[in-house]
Design a protein around this motif. Structure first.
Motif, short mmCIF file in Angstrom:
data_model
loop_
_atom_site.label_atom_id
_atom_site.label_comp_id
_atom_site.label_asym_id
_atom_site.label_seq_id
_atom_site.Cartn_x
_atom_site.Cartn_y
_atom_site.Cartn_z
N ALA A 1 0.83 -1.21 0.00
CA ALA A 1 0.00 0.00 0.00
C ALA A 1 0.86 1.25 0.00
N VAL B 1 -5.04 8.17 -0.44
CA VAL B 1 -4.17 7.18 0.20
C VAL B 1 -4.77 5.81 -0.06
N PRO B 2 -4.06 4.91 -0.73
CA PRO B 2 -4.67 3.61 -1.05
C PRO B 2 -4.95 2.80 0.21
N ARG B 3 -6.07 2.04 0.17
CA ARG B 3 -6.38 1.10 1.24
C ARG B 3 -5.69 -0.21 0.94
N ALA B 4 -5.57 -1.04 1.95
CA ALA B 4 -4.89 -2.33 1.74
C ALA B 4 -5.90 -3.40 1.40
N THR B 5 -6.78 -3.14 0.44
CA THR B 5 -7.84 -4.12 0.20
C THR B 5 -7.67 -4.92 -1.08
#
Lengths: 337, 734
Positions: A230, A319-323
């Protein structure tokens, strides 16, 4: 580079070392904590620093304070329009008694090289230094001489609008990891500065607080800081955004991405963390990216600076999520980037 | 933990769902007679809903509140539906009480399978209705609140409405509108909260499907297990002719004719002090030529006195309390006989009548029956299973004509068929019940007023086509019984009619009916009901498998009695029978516990299936790399959505910045409490570790989902309070 994430003991070594240097430098430069932090982060990441500001705000003092706080060999080059490449790299001199040419190393043969007012020299001379930065070695008269390690260049320059300057070409600006601007001090800081001068040159009082090996060790640890998918994605997103921004003609290169991550690793280690968080990237993005982007003519003629545009851009990149599949933090997904 | 602000829509949804489900119960009113049955359903569903809603405020688990609901429902239903032997309510879930509840349910299922709509509501039927609707509620509630599947829950909620709608019965329109409104409100509320619930994965979808399937399985028996409920209103009777005002039963009962259109003229009206009679009998017929019945006149006649109990046999004296008084008015019936119930009865009639004992008919002497009013006391409990024993020298008592098989019929074939059907049946009652149940089996036979004329062997034709109306069913049972040497004859009369709003029952010409009567040496002519429930309603209470056991026990006791006291009367008095019930009860216990074990096995099997499905769902969910997992990221997003507008952070903010943003926004009004700030920081740290930390061990160290949800709730609550305060201040300053 080993794969293992730094342990807390190792990180403690990094933080204590860097805090010592920081305290030492702060005693000379009041009110410049964040600039010092960025400077030290760059040092920790093994990058070179380009400081740009009007004369007299303490660029050189900062560079010298850094050099003096580390027990390192310091070389200082004052760039002038008539400075020749040989004045930087060194020359071979004919020795009459031995009938041999003997190489006399130039000031670039040092651990910390302060290149003052680098944009006052001619492009040819600038190139000599920048090639040394890039190659890690100097070739004079067909002989290659390795530069000492660690090798750190702290270049200062005046804003290019000022008279008698040769702007650094884009390709060469790219060699610097970070680009810092010091700015005028606040009133309080300026008073404190006057007070600090009362007992003579404060730089003279500085003694080295960290050895070169300490620094090298710390750098090695910092390079092993973990960058989660991420976090990497966030850095990539930010750099990619510079290539699409409407007021930027030329965006940052993939090298910028690598340097951003490297700097973020150092920043994380500086704070005693074994992994990057997006705040590290966000904090460093203006410093790492602003000297690498070329603004459009409209933007240049306006009042915005590169740093402002990069700051604005960073404030808008999600902000990218960790999904995403596989983005989950497991040891197996780690890549030694 | 206190998170009232977040749970408010949850309990509201639970309440709305309970309301919708109770309104759904009203949707079945077309199938049921009185309205009193709503009370237990509303009570059980309501109390269960309160328990579930309360549980949801305390636990965040998805399944636990529903489990609590199940236990609550059982706890409420035990005292409501289960009485022990002394008539006291069962308060504790002892195995006996649970077994009794199981028995009640089984009885209810049997009853609903054999009754005709609109059915009088017995406690057993009320129990299965209550269970069905509680299940509907629990499934719908779980789908909606636990999984955010309010839409799917609609299928469950409206399933009970399907039966009346599909069968075009009257549907209480306002109740349907109300249920729809509740469901729409739930959908609206769910929309608000699903924003903050995690994305729906395969597990809830599977749960939904399984839940819906279970609900369908549970509800379907209520509506469709019996073709009765799916059938048309009673259209049937033996061939009767109707004039403009009066009705007279035709006794030319030819099985080859289809049933014509029946009139709905009222034949008689009556009030009853208790249960309604099973049927009203007018005539008995014994002579059958293979296709049609002929009437034979009776021989034994006697004048009736009001105190005589009219019955072909002398029976033990009835208990006074068990009698039911019925006042009858023959508004449109023109007959020589008066309609009387098929149980022992005493008639009080202001006219000259004769009782024909062998036909068991009460004949008017030269008086017109139209407009006649009379009353009778009936003793339904006198024909009890203990009397339905074979006895000794059974068939010799009655005329040979009751055993005659018509020449047109293939007697050998029918005998073989009957023996197949009654295989394993030891006693006369067991054989009769076996035949009756076989004919009532809707998988075997179809009720239809139309028959196709084929041959003179109407019974053979019927067993071929398997389609017919009451006369075919009754005749077939009679002939089958005769092949077993059980004397049997046809009785013709009326079904008990329908209850009117003013409390009286009205029997119409369409209620005309025919049924077999079988001879039992100690009980006389006993009615059976082989016609499917669609037309005839329930089978007589003594003609069940349970009664067979009871009769067998009574017979065993009689034989024992005769061996021990050879001089004793062959007919035991009811008192003796009741006294002897105690030792025999041991047998009863074993059969009862056997049933209890069956229930336990069924329950364990269901639980195992459900667990397996659940496990598969969970495993499947896990294998999807955390997509549907409740990660800190998910809770972080929930928090973002749940916060009031000024507190929401921009997408470009890192978790740390976001936390700082929330604290900063709060600080503009009221600084956040240290507890809320601590929760926010802890949650932020979890998110950061989850997203960026290196070693899985750090991730494993993260607090449970519950703890994180609590943190999130604390922050949301405080932010909302601050936001509310800020708006209040703004309003004041304005």
């Amino acid at each position: 580079m080993t794969d293992a994430v730094p342990t807390s003991t190792e990180l403690a070594h990094v933080t204590t070392t860097m805090e010592r240097i920081h305290t030492s430098m702060s005693s000379v430069l009041s009110g410049l904590d964040s600039v010092i932090t960025t400077t030290l982060t760059t040092v920790l990441a093994g990058g070179h620093i380009l400081m740009e500001d009007v004369p007299g705000v303490g660029k050189t003092t900062l560079a010298r304070a850094l050099a003096r706080s580390i027990d390192a060999q310091v070389g200082r080059i004052q760039f002038t329009p008539d400075l020749l490449p040989a004045d930087v790299t060194g020359v071979s001199i004919y020795q009459a008694n031995t009938h041999h040419f003997e190489f006399r190393p130039g000031p670039v043969f040092a651990n910390v090289v302060i290149a003052d007012e680098i944009n006052r020299a001619s492009p040819k001379t600038q190139s000599a230094l920048l090639e040394a930065m890039q190659e890690g070695s100097v070739t004079v008269d067909g002989t290659t001489h390795a530069l000492p390690s660690p090798f750190l260049v702290v270049a200062t320059q005046n804003p290019i609008e000022m008279e008698g300057t040769y702007p650094l070409p884009e390709a060469q600006r790219d060699r610097f990891m970070t680009h810092l601007s010091i700015g005028y001090p606040s009133a309080d800081d300026e008073v404190a500065m006057i007070d600090g001068r009362d007992g003579g040159d404060p730089l003279a009082r500085l003694t080295p607080v960290a050895s070169l090996s300490d620094l090298e060790h710390a750098s090695a640890i910092a390079s092993r800081v973990y960058a989660a998918p991420a976090a990497k994605r966030y850095a990539v997103d930010i750099v990619a955004a510079t290539r699409q921004h409407s007021r930027i003609k030329l965006g940052a290169s993939p090298r910028a991405t690598l340097q951003l991550i490297a700097a973020a690793r150092a920043a994380a280690a500086f704070e005693g963390r074994n992994h990057i968080i997006p705040d590290d990237i966000k904090y460093l993005a203006p410093a790492v990216l602003s000297h690498r982007v070329v603004l459009t003519r409209d933007a240049r003629h306006g009042t915005v600076t590169q740093a402002e545009i990069v700051g604005d851009l960073v404030a808008n990149v999600p902000v990218p999520r960790a999904t995403a599949p596989g983005a989950r933090n497991v040891a197996g997904s780690r890549a030694s980037a | 933990m206190n998170s009232a602000s977040r749970t408010a829509p949850r309990w509201l949804m639970t309440a709305l769902l309970a309301t919708a489900v109770c309104l759904g119960a009203l949707g079945l009113s077309a199938f049921l007679e009185e309205r009193g049955w709503m009370t237990p359903i509303v009570g059980v569903v309501g109390i269960t809903a309160v328990a579930v809603a309360t549980a949801r405020t305390w636990v965040t688990s998805r399944a636990l509140p529903t489990m609590i609901g199940v236990l609550t429902a059982i706890a409420v239903m035990l005292p409501t539906f289960v009485r022990d032997d002394s008539g006291a309510r069962a308060w504790l879930p002892t195995p006996d009480a649970l077994a009794a509840l199981g028995d009640t349910v089984a009885a209810g299922v049997n009853y609903s399978a054999s009754t005709v709509a609109p059915a009088p509501v017995t406690p057993e039927l009320a129990a299965i209705l209550a269970i069905g609707f509680v299940m509907v509620f629990l499934v719908a509630e779980n789908l909606t609140v636990s999984w955010g599947l309010a839409g799917t829950a609609g299928f469950v909620i409206f399933a009970p409405w399907l039966a009346p709608i599909i069968l075009s019965h009257d549907v209480p329109f306002l109740a349907l509108l109300g249920a729809l409104a509740c469901w729409l409100a739930v959908l609206g509320l769910a929309h608000r909260t699903t924003m903050s619930t995690p994305p729906v994965g395969v597990a809830p979808v599977m749960t939904a499907s399984v839940g819906a399937a279970l609900a369908a399985i549970l509800i379907m028996p209520l509506a469709l297990v019996s073709p009765a409920w799916g059938g048309l209103p009673t259209l049937d009777g033996p061939v009767g002719s109707s004039t403009t005002t009066v009705t007279r039963l035709s006794l030319d009962l030819d099985l080859r004719t289809s049933l014509g259109e029946r009139s709905s003229l009222p034949v008689m009206e009556y009030d009853t002090s208790g249960a309604r009679p099973d049927a009203f009998k007018l005539h008995s017929l014994s002579s059958f030529d293979g296709a049609a019945w002929q009437r034979t006149p009776g021989t034994e006649q006697s004048t009736v006195s009001t105190t005589d109990i009219l019955w072909p046999l002398e029976l033990p004296a009835p208990e006074e309390a068990s009698s039911v008084r019925v006042d009858v008015s023959l508004v449109g019936l023109s007959e020589d006989n008066i309609p009387l119930p098929t149980t022992p009865r005493a008639v009080d009639i202001p006219a000259m009548v004769n009782y024909v004992r062998d036909l068991d008919e009460v004949q008017l002497q030269g008086q017109e029956s139209v407009g006649l009013e009379y009353s009778f006391e009936m003793y339904p409990s006198m024909v009890e299973p203990a009397l339905l024993v074979d006895g000794n020298g059974s068939s010799t008592v009655v005329d040979e004509s009751f055993l005659a098989l018509p020449d047109a019929m293939d007697a050998a074939l029918l005998t073989q068929y009957t023996q197949d059907v009654t295989a394993g049946a030891e006693t006369r009652l067991a054989q009769a019940v076996a035949i009756q149940d076989h004919l009532r089996d809707t998988m075997e036979f179809t009720y239809s007023p139309d028959v196709s004329v084929q041959s003179d062997d109407a019974v053979g034709d019927f067993l071929e086509s398997r389609t017919g109306y009451c006369v075919q069913f009754a005749t077939t049972m009679i002939m089958m019984s005769r092949t077993l040497d059980i004397p049997a004859r046809l009785a013709v009369g009326y079904l008990p009619g329908t209850l009117q709003d003013d409390g009286t029952y009205v029997v119409e010409a369409t209620d005309a009916h025919a049924w077999p009567e079988l001879w039992f040496p100690q009980a006389g002519w006993v009615r059976f009901e082989p016609t499917p429930a669609v037309q005839s309603g329930t089978a007589p209470r003594y003609s069940t498998v349970d009664s067979v056991d009871e009769a067998a026990r009574a017979e065993a006791f009689q034989q024992l009695d005769e061996e021990v006291f050879p001089t004793a009367d062959a007919n035991p008095s009811p008192q003796e029978t009741s006294e002897t019930a105690a030792p025999v009860a041991q047998d009863g216990d074993t059969t009862k516990s056997g049933r209890w074990e069956q229930w336990a096995v069924v329950a364990a099997g269901s639980v195992a299936v459900l667990m397996t499905v659940w496990w598969l769902a969970v495993r499947r969910q896990r294998s999807r790399t955390g997509l549907e997992e409740i990660t800190p990221d998910v809770i972080w997003t929930e928090l973002h959505q749940a916060l009031p507008e000024p507190f929401r952070w921009a997408d470009a903010m890192t978790p740390r910045e976001a936390a700082g943003h929330v604290v900063a926004v709060a600080a503009r009004e009221t600084p956040m409490s240290p507890q809320a700030r601590g929760s926010l920081t802890s949650l932020m740290q979890c998110v950061e570790d989850f997203r960026y930390a290196a070693v899985p061990s750090e991730v494993e160290g993260t607090p449970s989902q519950t703890v994180m949800r609590e943190w999130s709730a604390v922050v949301v609550q405080e932010a909302r309070a601050i936001n509310k305060g800020a708006r209040a201040t703004a309003r004041k300053s304005r």
